[in-house]
Design a protein around this motif. Structure first.
Motif, PDB file in Angstrom:
ATOM      1  N   VAL A   3       0.821  -1.213   0.000  1.00 23.95           N
ATOM      2  CA  VAL A   3       0.000   0.000   0.000  1.00 23.95           C
ATOM      3  C   VAL A   3       0.852   1.259   0.000  1.00 23.95           C
ATOM      4  CG1 VAL A   3      -1.786   1.304   1.205  1.00 23.95           C
ATOM      5  CG2 VAL A   3      -1.963  -1.181   1.014  1.00 23.95           C
ATOM      6  N   PRO A   4       1.718   1.494   1.018  1.00 19.83           N
ATOM      7  CA  PRO A   4       2.533   2.708   0.937  1.00 19.83           C
ATOM      8  C   PRO A   4       3.517   2.685  -0.222  1.00 19.83           C
ATOM      9  CG  PRO A   4       3.242   1.338   2.774  1.00 19.83           C
ATOM     10  CD  PRO A   4       1.965   0.749   2.259  1.00 19.83           C
ATOM     11  N   PHE A   5       4.044   1.487  -0.559  1.00 25.45           N
ATOM     12  CA  PHE A   5       4.978   1.392  -1.678  1.00 25.45           C
ATOM     13  C   PHE A   5       4.331   1.832  -2.983  1.00 25.45           C
ATOM     14  CE2 PHE A   5       6.890  -0.868  -5.230  1.00 25.45           C
ATOM     15  CZ  PHE A   5       8.243  -0.626  -5.048  1.00 25.45           C
ATOM     16  N   SER A   6       3.100   1.380  -3.224  1.00 16.61           N
ATOM     17  CA  SER A   6       2.427   1.703  -4.483  1.00 16.61           C
ATOM     18  C   SER A   6       1.910   3.128  -4.525  1.00 16.61           C
ATOM     19  CB  SER A   6       1.255   0.728  -4.705  1.00 16.61           C
ATOM     20  OG  SER A   6       0.266   0.904  -3.707  1.00 16.61           O
ATOM     21  N   MET A   7       1.713   3.760  -3.351  1.00 17.61           N
ATOM     22  CA  MET A   7       1.219   5.127  -3.318  1.00 17.61           C
ATOM     23  C   MET A   7       2.304   6.144  -3.658  1.00 17.61           C
ATOM     24  SD  MET A   7      -1.244   4.777   0.015  1.00 17.61           S
ATOM     25  CE  MET A   7      -1.392   6.533   0.285  1.00 17.61           C
ATOM     26  N   VAL A   8       3.573   5.715  -3.636  1.00 19.20           N
ATOM     27  CA  VAL A   8       4.661   6.575  -4.124  1.00 19.20           C
ATOM     28  C   VAL A   8       4.623   6.519  -5.643  1.00 19.20           C
ATOM     29  CG1 VAL A   8       7.146   6.967  -4.150  1.00 19.20           C
ATOM     30  CG2 VAL A   8       6.045   6.124  -2.068  1.00 19.20           C
ATOM     31  N   SER A   9       4.278   7.622  -6.274  1.00 17.88           N
ATOM     32  CA  SER A   9       4.034   7.605  -7.719  1.00 17.88           C
ATOM     33  C   SER A   9       5.278   7.240  -8.516  1.00 17.88           C
ATOM     34  CB  SER A   9       3.504   8.974  -8.173  1.00 17.88           C
ATOM     35  OG  SER A   9       4.415   9.999  -7.828  1.00 17.88           O
ATOM     36  N   ARG A  10       6.443   7.676  -8.027  1.00 21.58           N
ATOM     37  CA  ARG A  10       7.669   7.353  -8.760  1.00 21.58           C
ATOM     38  C   ARG A  10       8.824   7.228  -7.780  1.00 21.58           C
ATOM     39  NH1 ARG A  10      10.722  11.162 -13.296  1.00 21.58           N
ATOM     40  NH2 ARG A  10      12.436   9.709 -13.762  1.00 21.58           N
ATOM     41  N   TRP A  11       9.357   6.029  -7.657  1.00 22.10           N
ATOM     42  CA  TRP A  11      10.503   5.818  -6.781  1.00 22.10           C
ATOM     43  C   TRP A  11      11.774   6.303  -7.474  1.00 22.10           C
ATOM     44  CZ3 TRP A  11      10.933   4.025  -1.789  1.00 22.10           C
ATOM     45  CH2 TRP A  11       9.745   3.580  -1.201  1.00 22.10           C
ATOM     46  N   ARG A  12      12.597   7.028  -6.704  1.00 20.27           N
ATOM     47  CA  ARG A  12      13.841   7.576  -7.237  1.00 20.27           C
ATOM     48  C   ARG A  12      15.019   6.999  -6.468  1.00 20.27           C
ATOM     49  NH1 ARG A  12      11.117  13.426  -6.586  1.00 20.27           N
ATOM     50  NH2 ARG A  12      11.149  12.569  -4.477  1.00 20.27           N
ATOM     51  N   LEU A  13      16.202   7.066  -7.081  1.00 19.62           N
ATOM     52  CA  LEU A  13      17.391   6.498  -6.459  1.00 19.62           C
ATOM     53  C   LEU A  13      17.669   7.144  -5.108  1.00 19.62           C
ATOM     54  CD1 LEU A  13      19.695   4.492  -6.777  1.00 19.62           C
ATOM     55  CD2 LEU A  13      21.033   6.308  -7.890  1.00 19.62           C
ATOM     56  N   ARG A  14      17.396   8.443  -4.990  1.00 23.40           N
ATOM     57  CA  ARG A  14      17.675   9.137  -3.738  1.00 23.40           C
ATOM     58  C   ARG A  14      16.699   8.733  -2.634  1.00 23.40           C
ATOM     59  NH1 ARG A  14      15.893  15.270  -5.559  1.00 23.40           N
ATOM     60  NH2 ARG A  14      13.631  14.927  -5.592  1.00 23.40           N
ATOM     61  N   ASP A  15      15.610   8.039  -2.975  1.00 21.76           N
ATOM     62  CA  ASP A  15      14.687   7.561  -1.956  1.00 21.76           C
ATOM     63  C   ASP A  15      15.244   6.355  -1.202  1.00 21.76           C
ATOM     64  OD1 ASP A  15      12.755   9.460  -2.647  1.00 21.76           O
ATOM     65  OD2 ASP A  15      11.875   8.151  -4.177  1.00 21.76           O
ATOM     66  N   LEU A  16      16.164   5.627  -1.837  1.00 18.58           N
ATOM     67  CA  LEU A  16      16.673   4.388  -1.235  1.00 18.58           C
ATOM     68  C   LEU A  16      17.364   4.622   0.106  1.00 18.58           C
ATOM     69  CD1 LEU A  16      17.028   1.354  -1.475  1.00 18.58           C
ATOM     70  CD2 LEU A  16      19.111   1.753  -2.813  1.00 18.58           C
ATOM     71  N   PRO A  17      18.283   5.590   0.232  1.00 19.91           N
ATOM     72  CA  PRO A  17      18.909   5.812   1.552  1.00 19.91           C
ATOM     73  C   PRO A  17      17.890   6.186   2.638  1.00 19.91           C
ATOM     74  CG  PRO A  17      20.147   6.943  -0.171  1.00 19.91           C
ATOM     75  CD  PRO A  17      18.870   6.473  -0.791  1.00 19.91           C
ATOM     76  N   VAL A  18      16.867   6.958   2.268  1.00 19.54           N
ATOM     77  CA  VAL A  18      15.846   7.357   3.235  1.00 19.54           C
ATOM     78  C   VAL A  18      15.073   6.127   3.715  1.00 19.54           C
ATOM     79  CG1 VAL A  18      13.779   8.761   3.607  1.00 19.54           C
ATOM     80  CG2 VAL A  18      15.643   9.637   2.196  1.00 19.54           C
ATOM     81  N   THR A  19      14.687   5.274   2.768  1.00 24.10           N
ATOM     82  CA  THR A  19      13.950   4.063   3.121  1.00 24.10           C
ATOM     83  C   THR A  19      14.794   3.130   3.978  1.00 24.10           C
ATOM     84  OG1 THR A  19      12.768   4.212   1.018  1.00 24.10           O
ATOM     85  CG2 THR A  19      12.636   2.125   2.181  1.00 24.10           C
ATOM     86  N   LEU A  20      16.075   2.981   3.625  1.00 17.52           N
ATOM     87  CA  LEU A  20      16.960   2.108   4.396  1.00 17.52           C
ATOM     88  C   LEU A  20      17.183   2.649   5.809  1.00 17.52           C
ATOM     89  CD1 LEU A  20      19.620   1.120   1.705  1.00 17.52           C
ATOM     90  CD2 LEU A  20      17.781  -0.290   2.646  1.00 17.52           C
ATOM     91  N   ALA A  21      17.291   3.976   5.931  1.00 12.93           N
ATOM     92  CA  ALA A  21      17.460   4.576   7.256  1.00 12.93           C
ATOM     93  C   ALA A  21      16.215   4.342   8.112  1.00 12.93           C
ATOM     94  CB  ALA A  21      17.743   6.075   7.122  1.00 12.93           C
ATOM     95  N   ALA A  22      15.043   4.506   7.502  1.00  9.36           N
ATOM     96  CA  ALA A  22      13.792   4.257   8.229  1.00  9.36           C
ATOM     97  C   ALA A  22      13.689   2.785   8.612  1.00  9.36           C
ATOM     98  CB  ALA A  22      12.601   4.676   7.375  1.00  9.36           C
ATOM     99  N   PHE A  23      14.097   1.908   7.695  1.00 12.43           N
ATOM    100  CA  PHE A  23      14.092   0.465   7.965  1.00 12.43           C
ATOM    101  C   PHE A  23      14.991   0.146   9.158  1.00 12.43           C
ATOM    102  CE2 PHE A  23      16.132  -3.644   7.611  1.00 12.43           C
ATOM    103  CZ  PHE A  23      15.088  -4.516   7.333  1.00 12.43           C
ATOM    104  N   ALA A  24      16.213   0.696   9.148  1.00 12.76           N
ATOM    105  CA  ALA A  24      17.185   0.409  10.209  1.00 12.76           C
ATOM    106  C   ALA A  24      16.698   0.935  11.558  1.00 12.76           C
ATOM    107  CB  ALA A  24      18.539   1.023   9.853  1.00 12.76           C
ATOM    108  N   ALA A  25      16.104   2.129  11.559  1.00 11.64           N
ATOM    109  CA  ALA A  25      15.620   2.715  12.816  1.00 11.64           C
ATOM    110  C   ALA A  25      14.496   1.869  13.406  1.00 11.64           C
ATOM    111  CB  ALA A  25      15.155   4.149  12.577  1.00 11.64           C
TER     112      ALA A  25
END
Length: 340
Positions: free
Chosen positions: A147-169
């Motif tokens: 659901v949240p993954f598909s609601m992001v209209s376009r995933w960009r390379l710069r989103d990956l570090p943000v997602t990984l940081a949120a994942f790690a936290a």
């Protein structure tokens, strides 16, 4: 249409197809009770979002708009009373008139009854079959990540570090060992409820899952099952505070930073899956696959498919509503930050 003395940005959306003051017939009242019971039932299941079910049964827009008007009305009434400001009192009255009271009442009745019934059932399942229920919850949350993954209209390379940081936290937070306290204190109950109620605003986010990551899922179910009105009262207080603060804050983030909010939420939900691993030690350390592995796999698959089917039904319902309205974006009807 905006309230007296307010701007468009201050006002919650109006829903002209439903008259808030109109009293429904008996059958409509009973139908809304049933809809509320469906939403309340899934609120006890981590990974299944009450917001998603509210979308499927056609309640989401009215509930969110009504909650927004109710919170704004209470705020304006308090400020108007303290300052003796008649314009604020007029804005409060305007907001209260736009609350769908005849929807909230039957839906609330259905939710309360369903929560009371399902809390006992889920509590017994968690106590008697911990591995199987954890596996089922794992599959449900894994599917709800879409659901949240598909609601992001376009995933960009710069989103990956943000997602990984949120994942790690999130992963680190839910990996902490138990505090050793037998029961949560009043402040913990209020804060957990305030955060958990935020799941109402975003289909795909489960309030029970948030409670599970806080380590308060079982104790909350037990309090509802045992009619612990002291705990329930504190939880209700936290939910009210959450509607005033957390929900409003999340609405603002979705309206002004929609992309970033969903990127972070995707990482947080993925990291928090660690809390649902069926095999853990007393110190919350991860253990290898152990007993009941076959049953756990089966329940995980069943949980995944159940949520996937729910999401599919919601998307089909949203597309049908979009075709009828002629202007809605299929799959995200009623979500803030995606309109226009």
């Amino acid at each position: 249409m905006t309230s007296p003395g307010s701007t468009r940005a201050d006002a919650a959306p109006d829903l002209p197809t439903h008259d808030p003051a109109r009293r429904p017939g008996l059958w409509r009242f009973l139908l809304d009770v049933l809809r509320g019971a469906l939403v309340g039932s899934v609120e006890t299941v981590p990974g299944v979002s009450g917001g998603t079910v509210a979308l499927v049964v056609g309640l989401y827009d009215r509930l969110i708009a009504s909650l927004g008007h109710m919170v704004s009305g209470v705020k304006d009434w308090l400020i108007g009373t303290i300052r003796r400001d008649r314009s604020r009192a007029a804005r409060a009255a305007w907001n209260f008139r736009r609350v769908h009271w005849w929807t909230l009442l039957p839906v609330g009745i259905g939710m309360v009854v369903a929560l009371a019934v399902m809390a006992g059932i889920m509590s017994r399942l968690v106590e008697e079959h911990p591995v199987q229920t954890s596996a089922a919850f794992f599959g449900m949350v894994l599917a709800s990540l879409y659901v949240p993954f598909s609601m992001v209209s376009r995933w960009r390379l710069r989103d990956l570090p943000v997602t990984l940081a949120a994942f790690a936290a999130a992963f680190a937070l839910v990996s902490l060992p138990p505090s050793g306290a037998a029961e949560p204190n009043a402040l913990q109950i209020v804060l957990a409820a305030a955060v958990a109620v935020s799941a109402l605003i975003l289909p795909g986010l489960s309030g029970s899952f948030l409670l599970l990551t806080f380590g308060m899922y079982e104790v909350t179910l037990g309090a509802v099952r045992d009619r612990d009105f002291g705990y329930i009262g504190l939880f209700f207080l936290g939910a009210v505070l959450g509607m005033v603060t957390v929900i409003k804050g999340l609405q603002w983030l979705l309206e002004h930073h929609f992309h970033l909010t969903l990127v972070i939420l995707t990482g947080v939900m993925a990291g928090a899956l660690r809390a649902l691993w069926p095999w853990t030690g007393e110190d919350n350390a991860l253990q290898p696959v152990g007993e009941h592995a076959g049953a756990a796999l089966g329940w995980a698959i069943a949980g995944f498919l159940a949520v996937a089917l729910t999401i599919l039904v919601e998307r089909l319902a949203a597309r049908a509503a979009g075709r009828r309205a002629g202007s809605l974006d299929p799959g995200v009807s009623g979500l803030p930050g995606r309109a226009g």
